[in-house]
Write a protein that holds these residues in place. Structure first.
Motif, short mmCIF file in Angstrom:
data_model
loop_
_atom_site.label_atom_id
_atom_site.label_comp_id
_atom_site.label_asym_id
_atom_site.label_seq_id
_atom_site.Cartn_x
_atom_site.Cartn_y
_atom_site.Cartn_z
N GLU A 1 79.59 -65.89 -34.27
CA GLU A 1 79.53 -66.61 -35.54
C GLU A 1 79.65 -68.10 -35.31
N ARG A 5 76.27 -69.38 -36.92
CA ARG A 5 76.55 -69.93 -38.25
C ARG A 5 77.35 -71.22 -38.20
N GLY A 6 78.07 -71.45 -37.13
CA GLY A 6 78.90 -72.64 -37.04
C GLY A 6 78.20 -73.86 -36.44
N TYR A 53 78.21 -67.40 -45.32
CA TYR A 53 78.62 -68.74 -44.88
C TYR A 53 78.34 -69.77 -45.97
N LEU A 59 83.48 -70.26 -42.17
CA LEU A 59 83.07 -69.17 -41.28
C LEU A 59 83.93 -67.91 -41.44
#
Length: 125
Positions: A1, A5-6, A53, A59
């Protein structure tokens, strides 16, 4: 993640490519699992994790949802022949992920209201 997504998703989105950020990071997420049979489902899981997100602006929700997904799959492999009702386990994992996501969204809403109150109070002074 943290990677997908980060870092990857927000960087591509900030460069002005929100569609590429969504589908590119999600597709790369599916590809990184190195299993063609589950590429499409994992790509759509990546899309769902991006949505979480975006909806929560942190997150935590996608990490929790991904953890629930992995836990359900781990249990399916670890005790797959134990005669368990896996439909029930997957539904329970989905419900747990939904409850955690709802809690994260509610927490975000409360934090937003607190920020609004603080900015109103600072203007009043």
């Amino acid at each position: 993640e943290l990677l997908f997504r980060g870092i990857l998703y927000p960087c591509l989105k900030q460069q002005g490519y929100p569609g590429m950020a969504l589908w590119g990071s999600s597709l790369l997420f599916g590809i990184m699992h190195q299993n063609l049979a589950i590429l499409v489902p994992l790509t759509f899981l990546g899309v769902l994790l991006v949505w979480l997100y975006e909806a929560t602006d942190n997150l935590t929700a996608p990490i929790l949802a991904h953890s629930m997904f992995n836990l359900a799959n781990f249990l399916g492999v670890a005790v797959g022949n134990a005669g368990w009702n896996w439909t029930l386990i997957y539904v329970a994992a989905l419900l747990m992920g939904s409850v955690l996501t709802a809690a994260a969204l509610q927490s975000r809403r409360r934090a937003g209201r607190n920020r609004e109150c603080e900015s109103t109070e600072s203007r009043d002074e």
